[in-house]
Design a protein around this motif. Structure first.
Motif, PDB file in Angstrom:
ATOM      1  N   PHE A  63       5.868 -46.439 -53.867  1.00  0.00           N
ATOM      2  CA  PHE A  63       4.364 -46.627 -53.409  1.00  0.00           C
ATOM      3  C   PHE A  63       3.831 -47.793 -53.929  1.00  0.00           C
ATOM      4  N   ASP A  67      -2.973 -49.266 -53.083  1.00  0.00           N
ATOM      5  CA  ASP A  67      -3.638 -48.275 -52.474  1.00  0.00           C
ATOM      6  C   ASP A  67      -3.050 -46.707 -52.218  1.00  0.00           C
ATOM      7  N   SER A  69      -0.083 -45.940 -50.850  1.00  0.00           N
ATOM      8  CA  SER A  69       0.778 -45.344 -49.875  1.00  0.00           C
ATOM      9  C   SER A  69       2.181 -45.725 -50.239  1.00  0.00           C
ATOM     10  N   ASN A  71       6.407 -45.952 -49.167  1.00  0.00           N
ATOM     11  CA  ASN A  71       7.183 -46.650 -48.204  1.00  0.00           C
ATOM     12  C   ASN A  71       8.471 -45.846 -48.458  1.00  0.00           C
ATOM     13  N   ARG A  76       6.212 -46.436 -43.712  1.00  0.00           N
ATOM     14  CA  ARG A  76       5.000 -46.139 -44.193  1.00  0.00           C
ATOM     15  C   ARG A  76       4.486 -44.742 -44.090  1.00  0.00           C
ATOM     16  N   GLU A  78       1.313 -41.920 -44.924  1.00  0.00           N
ATOM     17  CA  GLU A  78       0.061 -41.886 -45.672  1.00  0.00           C
ATOM     18  C   GLU A  78      -0.443 -40.372 -45.537  1.00  0.00           C
ATOM     19  N   GLU A  80      -3.973 -37.689 -45.756  1.00  0.00           N
ATOM     20  CA  GLU A  80      -5.185 -37.479 -45.601  1.00  0.00           C
ATOM     21  C   GLU A  80      -5.819 -36.217 -45.617  1.00  0.00           C
ATOM     22  N   HIS A  91      -9.066 -40.739 -47.101  1.00  0.00           N
ATOM     23  CA  HIS A  91      -7.944 -41.271 -46.860  1.00  0.00           C
ATOM     24  C   HIS A  91      -7.084 -41.393 -48.380  1.00  0.00           C
ATOM     25  N   THR A  93      -4.164 -41.644 -49.566  1.00  0.00           N
ATOM     26  CA  THR A  93      -3.285 -42.926 -49.809  1.00  0.00           C
ATOM     27  C   THR A  93      -3.909 -44.162 -49.502  1.00  0.00           C
ATOM     28  N   THR A  94      -5.186 -44.307 -49.361  1.00  0.00           N
ATOM     29  CA  THR A  94      -5.788 -45.491 -49.072  1.00  0.00           C
ATOM     30  C   THR A  94      -6.980 -45.576 -50.111  1.00  0.00           C
ATOM     31  N   SER A 174       2.737 -41.186 -40.204  1.00  0.00           N
ATOM     32  CA  SER A 174       3.720 -42.076 -40.410  1.00  0.00           C
ATOM     33  C   SER A 174       3.242 -43.374 -39.623  1.00  0.00           C
TER      34      SER A 174
END
Length: 199
Positions: A63, A67, A69, A71, A76, A78, A80, A91, A93-94, A174
């Motif tokens: 990660f 942020d 996120s 990988n 990627r 994410e 929410e 968000h 993973t932001t 994704s």
């Protein structure tokens, strides 16, 4: 930096090793890549970490510290949360808040009366983080952990605790495209958990 180079580093001693990429271009792995000496997780310079995760078996899973996120072997992922009542999107993973690194191994040992305790067998290797996501008056404690079981499919265990009750959905994406969503009502100060098989 191990996670962004094109090399295929092999894990030492076990199928996957943890690794921290540092801002100065160096890395700190579970086993020193040259000497194979075991390093101490608690000596990671956390204020220098820009990526953290696992490598081995031809894969890199990590990660981004900035942020949160993920990988997963070049893809990627994410996460929410959407509150259906006020239509707000969180968000998760932001999230630019501080993150506490997590890594652990699950193992089991067989016992019989004749031979006694047998050697330990690894069941899974895991990594992730915990953090708090804040948006206006809403606070979400968020803990995503990627689990690599040896006899099953990889999954992400997501734990969320909210400071208020919410009625919404947890969404997995994704590369920005929704893959799956789950109805996930949250009761104030009670943890909710879901294990999502990585697709």
């Amino acid at each position: 930096m191990l996670f962004t180079n094109s090399g295929n580093n092999q894990a030492i001693s076990i199928p996957y090793n943890w690794n921290a990429d540092y801002a100065n271009g160096k890395n700190y792995a579970e086993y020193d890549l040259l000497t194979h000496k075991k390093n101490d997780f608690y000596l990671i310079q956390k204020n220098q970490v820009i990526r953290f995760g696992l490598f081995g078996q031809g894969m890199k899973l990590f990660f981004e510290m900035s942020d949160g996120s993920f990988n997963i072997n070049g893809r990627r992922i994410e996460i929410e949360y959407i509150d259906d009542e006020d239509e707000r999107t969180y968000h998760l993973t932001t999230n630019f808040e501080n993150k506490d690194l997590i890594t652990y191994k699950e193992a089991f040992t067989d016992f019989n009366n004749v031979q006694g305790i047998q050697k330990s067998n690894l069941k899974s290797i895991n990594f992730g983080y915990k953090t708090t996501y804040t948006k206006e008056e809403t606070q979400l404690f968020f803990q995503p952990v990627v689990s690599l079981p040896f006899e099953d499919s990889p999954f992400i265990e997501v734990k969320i605790t909210s400071n208020k009750s919410m009625n919404g959905h947890l969404i997995f994406k994704s590369r920005g495209i929704e893959i799956e969503r789950f109805y996930a009502p949250l009761e104030a100060y009670s943890a909710g958990q879901i294990n999502w098989v990585i697709k």
